[in-house]
Write a protein that holds these residues in place. Structure first.
Motif, short mmCIF file in Angstrom:
data_model
loop_
_atom_site.label_atom_id
_atom_site.label_comp_id
_atom_site.label_asym_id
_atom_site.label_seq_id
_atom_site.Cartn_x
_atom_site.Cartn_y
_atom_site.Cartn_z
N UNK A 10 -7.73 -43.38 47.28
CA UNK A 10 -8.35 -42.06 47.18
C UNK A 10 -9.59 -42.18 46.30
N UNK A 11 -10.72 -41.68 46.83
CA UNK A 11 -11.94 -41.67 46.01
C UNK A 11 -12.15 -40.25 45.50
N UNK A 12 -12.36 -40.08 44.20
CA UNK A 12 -12.67 -38.75 43.70
C UNK A 12 -14.07 -38.34 44.16
N UNK A 13 -14.22 -37.12 44.60
CA UNK A 13 -15.54 -36.67 45.06
C UNK A 13 -16.09 -35.65 44.07
N UNK A 17 -13.20 -32.35 46.20
CA UNK A 17 -12.40 -32.66 47.40
C UNK A 17 -12.23 -34.18 47.48
N UNK A 18 -11.09 -34.68 47.01
CA UNK A 18 -10.89 -36.14 47.05
C UNK A 18 -10.95 -36.67 48.48
N UNK A 19 -11.47 -37.91 48.62
CA UNK A 19 -11.52 -38.53 49.95
C UNK A 19 -10.35 -39.49 50.09
N UNK A 20 -9.47 -39.21 51.05
CA UNK A 20 -8.33 -40.11 51.30
C UNK A 20 -8.78 -41.18 52.30
N UNK A 21 -9.45 -42.18 51.77
CA UNK A 21 -10.04 -43.22 52.62
C UNK A 21 -8.96 -44.02 53.34
N UNK A 22 -7.82 -44.22 52.67
CA UNK A 22 -6.67 -44.89 53.30
C UNK A 22 -5.43 -44.11 52.92
N UNK A 45 -11.86 -48.51 57.50
CA UNK A 45 -11.76 -49.93 57.85
C UNK A 45 -12.26 -50.81 56.71
N UNK A 46 -13.45 -50.49 56.20
CA UNK A 46 -14.02 -51.32 55.12
C UNK A 46 -13.20 -51.17 53.84
N UNK A 47 -12.68 -49.98 53.61
CA UNK A 47 -11.84 -49.77 52.42
C UNK A 47 -10.63 -50.69 52.48
N UNK A 48 -10.02 -50.78 53.66
CA UNK A 48 -8.86 -51.65 53.84
C UNK A 48 -9.23 -53.10 53.54
N UNK A 49 -10.35 -53.54 54.13
CA UNK A 49 -10.78 -54.93 53.95
C UNK A 49 -11.12 -55.20 52.48
N UNK A 50 -11.80 -54.26 51.84
CA UNK A 50 -12.19 -54.46 50.44
C UNK A 50 -10.97 -54.51 49.52
N UNK A 51 -9.94 -53.74 49.87
CA UNK A 51 -8.72 -53.79 49.06
C UNK A 51 -8.04 -55.15 49.23
#
Ligand SMILES: Nc1ncnc2c1ncn2[C@@H]1O[C@H](COP(=O)(O)OP(=O)(O)OP(=O)(O)O)[C@@H](O)[C@H]1O
Length: 264
Positions: A10-13, A17-22, A45-51
């Motif tokens: 989750x990225x704080x915005x 409104x937090x962004x639930x990227x995954x 997709x990129x969030x998954x790969x970066x994690x």
């Protein structure tokens, strides 16, 4: 084996409104498999790969590689991005050898290993060239050789061919299929292209945005024929390929409400 269990990011915005990227993504990537994640822009997709690369912490869940939890980047994961990250002042050989240098491998050994990898990606004659003398496709080949240099357990590829023209892209897909067949590496590959996903994946996961989730999984086997024949034509006109392409396309273009519960 790479195991992703209930991974959320989750990225704080700034607007609150937090962004639930995954959102609670679970996925296994077995040895010698190519898992391709496909989906519209912003589906995580990129969030998954970066994690997985260890560049980004999970908000919840775990990712383990052969039982070891991933908490930071490491030489057991090789990463290739859409934009190459070659050092302009170093020649091709030294670019490939970079990760080995950081790990204290002797000059002789790192050059020997790097030359073997340049041969694998068809660039044996370009070892002494500076990167600016190479085409986009050749630069991505160097990137693949560099990612393989530390003999990683898994190759993480974030739209590696996305910026290439269609002919070069096809050649690079061929190259990747043959590198995979020769090395047996497990690969996570990210793309926007359904055709690329089906051509290269042994498993295709379809992702959807807001929140970023896996909404469907498909097994495919086209990459084995492709690695053997190098001929994309008969593969992409195969009835099963056409059927899966249509199914994935309609999943990606489905309205959000209708997509819920489609996981296979
Ligand atoms: N550092 C960040 N801070 C805030 N929000 C972010 C950050 N990184 C990604 N996001 C948001 O998370 C969501 C997922 O982004 P991500 O880049 O993982 O998607 P993607 O599927 O790879 O997209 P694309 O295909 O366009 O590269 C998007 O809504 C994006 O705006």
């Amino acid at each position: 084996m790479l195991r992703i269990r209930d991974a959320s990011v989750t990225f704080p915005a700034s607007d609150g409104q937090d962004v639930h990227a995954l959102d609670h993504v679970s996925l296994d990537i077995a040895p010698a498999s190519i898992v391709v994640a496909v989906g519209a822009s912003g589906c995580g997709k990129s969030t998954l790969l970066n994690a997985i690369a260890g560049f980004l912490p999970l908000s919840e869940g775990t990712i383990t590689l052969d039982g070891q939890e991933i908490v930071a980047p490491g030489g057991d994961r090789g990463v290739v991005f859409q934009k190459d990250t070659l050092l302009p002042w170093a020649n091709v050989l030294d670019n490939v050898a970079l990760g080995l240098k950081y790990r204290g491998v002797s000059r002789g050994e790192r050059h020997e290993r790097s030359r073997r990898l340049l041969e694998l990606v068809g660039l044996a004659d370009f070892a002494e060239k500076p990167p600016y003398e190479l085409s986009g496709g050749m630069r991505q080949r160097v990137g693949i050789a560099r990612a393989l240099a530390t003999d990683p357990k898994i190759l993480l590829m974030d739209e590696p061919f996305g910026a290439l023209d269609s002919l070069t892209r096809e050649t690079m897909q061929q190259l990747l299929a043959s590198v995979w067949a020769k090395t047996g590496k497990q690969i996570l590959f990210i793309t926007h292209s359904i055709e690329e996903a089906l051509t290269l994946g042994t498993t295709i996961v379809v992702m959807s945005p807001r929140p970023g989730r896996i909404v469907a999984r498909f097994d495919a086997d086209f990459v084995r024929d492709f690695a053997e024949s190098g001929d994309i034509g008969p593969i992409q006109s195969h009835p099963r390929f056409i059927e899966l392409r249509q199914e994935i396309r309609s999943l990606i273009h489905q309205p959000e409400g209708a997509r819920r519960g489609t996981l296979q």
